[in-house]
Design a protein around this motif. Structure first.
Motif, short mmCIF file in Angstrom:
data_model
loop_
_atom_site.label_atom_id
_atom_site.label_comp_id
_atom_site.label_asym_id
_atom_site.label_seq_id
_atom_site.Cartn_x
_atom_site.Cartn_y
_atom_site.Cartn_z
N GLU A 97 -24.49 -21.25 -20.09
CA GLU A 97 -24.33 -22.62 -20.19
C GLU A 97 -26.03 -22.96 -20.42
O GLU A 97 -26.29 -23.93 -21.12
CB GLU A 97 -23.82 -23.19 -18.85
CG GLU A 97 -23.84 -25.08 -19.13
CD GLU A 97 -22.63 -25.19 -19.95
OE1 GLU A 97 -22.85 -26.41 -20.46
OE2 GLU A 97 -21.76 -24.46 -20.27
N THR A 98 -26.75 -22.56 -19.53
CA THR A 98 -28.30 -22.90 -19.52
C THR A 98 -29.20 -21.57 -19.78
O THR A 98 -29.15 -21.00 -18.37
CB THR A 98 -28.67 -23.85 -18.19
OG1 THR A 98 -27.82 -24.86 -18.30
CG2 THR A 98 -30.09 -24.18 -18.59
N PRO A 99 -29.36 -20.93 -20.87
CA PRO A 99 -30.08 -19.79 -20.87
C PRO A 99 -31.47 -19.68 -19.96
O PRO A 99 -31.92 -18.56 -19.81
CB PRO A 99 -30.38 -19.85 -22.27
CG PRO A 99 -29.46 -20.60 -23.03
CD PRO A 99 -29.19 -21.61 -22.01
N GLY A 100 -31.95 -20.69 -19.67
CA GLY A 100 -33.31 -20.69 -18.91
C GLY A 100 -32.78 -20.38 -17.40
O GLY A 100 -33.79 -19.89 -16.69
N HIS A 101 -31.48 -20.62 -17.07
CA HIS A 101 -31.32 -20.08 -15.70
C HIS A 101 -31.11 -18.70 -15.87
O HIS A 101 -30.08 -17.76 -16.17
CB HIS A 101 -29.91 -20.63 -15.19
CG HIS A 101 -29.90 -22.16 -14.91
ND1 HIS A 101 -28.84 -22.63 -14.69
CD2 HIS A 101 -30.95 -22.72 -15.18
CE1 HIS A 101 -29.22 -24.44 -14.88
NE2 HIS A 101 -30.45 -24.07 -15.05
N ARG A 102 -32.22 -17.51 -15.66
CA ARG A 102 -32.02 -16.20 -15.92
C ARG A 102 -32.96 -15.58 -14.78
O ARG A 102 -33.86 -16.21 -14.29
CB ARG A 102 -32.48 -15.69 -17.14
CG ARG A 102 -33.95 -15.96 -17.49
CD ARG A 102 -34.23 -15.57 -18.97
NE ARG A 102 -33.48 -16.01 -19.99
CZ ARG A 102 -33.25 -15.74 -21.07
NH1 ARG A 102 -33.55 -14.46 -21.38
NH2 ARG A 102 -32.39 -16.39 -22.26
N ARG A 103 -32.78 -14.21 -14.25
CA ARG A 103 -33.55 -13.53 -13.52
C ARG A 103 -33.23 -12.11 -13.72
O ARG A 103 -32.21 -11.78 -14.59
CB ARG A 103 -33.04 -13.58 -12.16
CG ARG A 103 -33.24 -14.80 -11.24
CD ARG A 103 -34.74 -15.30 -11.45
NE ARG A 103 -35.79 -14.52 -10.62
CZ ARG A 103 -35.97 -14.42 -9.58
NH1 ARG A 103 -35.31 -15.21 -8.54
NH2 ARG A 103 -36.92 -13.80 -8.62
N ALA A 104 -34.30 -11.06 -13.63
CA ALA A 104 -33.90 -9.81 -13.47
C ALA A 104 -32.70 -9.24 -12.75
O ALA A 104 -32.69 -9.99 -11.84
CB ALA A 104 -35.18 -8.86 -13.25
N LEU A 105 -31.81 -8.25 -13.26
CA LEU A 105 -30.71 -8.07 -12.37
C LEU A 105 -31.31 -7.69 -10.93
O LEU A 105 -30.36 -8.05 -9.98
CB LEU A 105 -30.10 -6.86 -12.93
CG LEU A 105 -28.88 -6.28 -12.53
CD1 LEU A 105 -27.78 -7.35 -12.42
CD2 LEU A 105 -28.46 -4.88 -13.06
N HIS A 106 -32.18 -6.77 -10.51
CA HIS A 106 -32.53 -6.28 -9.24
C HIS A 106 -32.94 -7.65 -8.37
O HIS A 106 -32.72 -7.84 -7.32
CB HIS A 106 -33.60 -5.37 -9.21
CG HIS A 106 -34.97 -5.88 -9.54
ND1 HIS A 106 -35.56 -6.05 -11.15
CD2 HIS A 106 -35.95 -6.40 -8.82
CE1 HIS A 106 -36.68 -6.43 -11.04
NE2 HIS A 106 -37.15 -6.66 -9.65
#
Length: 240
Positions: A149-158
């Motif tokens: 929905e909001t691509p800015g909401h992201r983190r590395a998986l770990h």
């Protein structure tokens, strides 16, 4: 104006109803995996934003009603005022923006797919998006968890898998801490893909380290927390 058509193509890439041209050329069929594509989300949003902005300029300066915020309606509105736009001092800027949108959308439509998988709801409070784990194209970058929905909401998986590590989003929205502690179970193939490790290594570590496992529809799934810890230890041992 071709933007509405390529906007729709990005939509078909996004929801999996269209085989990407790259896949058609190389395999003749759609590749397996999660079809959600954050690049398509961003390209579609940019097309809508730019068309709406220019439609607003035309409506204000020509004292007419703005069209509904829908790509075909916006593009049609601009086409009806094309003669007036040709004489506008900023027409070069408009042409450059449209060309840039076309190039960006074409890259999405023709790009080799990144395979991903849904890992739950977005951890940012108030966001209704789905989090999808993607393998990075650059082998040196870790897999990412990205909100559809909001691509800015992201983190590395770990980072996402570490309890309590979820950040507020760039606009200051608060995270939902409980999301990271929800158990996540993945197959050996998915784990190998996300951590870019040989599948044989995954099976070996699962046996040696006693990873928690469960069976679903005849497939063995492993606890991601166990996989992360074992693969992190393996990575530290391999580092110079």
């Amino acid at each position: 104006m071709a933007l509405p058509d390529i906007h729709e193509e990005c939509g078909r890439v996004l929801d999996g109803s269209r085989t990407r041209r790259w896949e058609e050329r190389t395999s003749g069929r759609a590749m397996p995996g999660m079809p959600l594509n954050t690049g398509a989300v961003e390209a579609r949003a940019a097309i809508t934003r730019v068309l709406a902005s220019w439609s607003g300029v035309v409506a204000e300066q020509r004292r007419t009603a703005t069209p509904r915020r829908e790509v075909r309606a916006l593009a049609g509105f601009l086409l009806r005022h094309l003669d007036w736009l040709r004489g506008h001092e900023a027409v070069v800027d408009l042409a450059e923006e449209v060309a840039g949108l076309m190039r960006a959308a074409a890259r999405v439509v023709d790009a080799p797919p990144k395979r991903g998988m849904s890992v739950g709801g977005c951890t940012v409070a108030g966001c209704g998006g789905v989090l999808v784990a993607w393998v990075a194209r650059d082998p040196g970058k870790p897999p990412e968890v990205v909100c559809t929905e909001t691509p800015g909401h992201r983190r590395a998986l770990h980072e996402w898998l570490t309890p309590g590590a979820e950040p507020a989003d760039a606009d200051g929205d608060a995270p939902r801490p409980a999301a990271a502690t929800t158990p996540l179970w993945l197959s050996a193939t998915d784990i190998a893909r996300l951590w870019q490790a040989p599948r044989g290594t995954v099976y070996r570590l699962a046996s040696e380290k006693g990873w928690r496992r469960r069976s679903r529809s005849g497939r063995t799934l492993y606890h991601v927390g166990d996989a992360r810890q074992s693969l992190a230890e393996r990575g530290r041992r391999a580092a110079p």
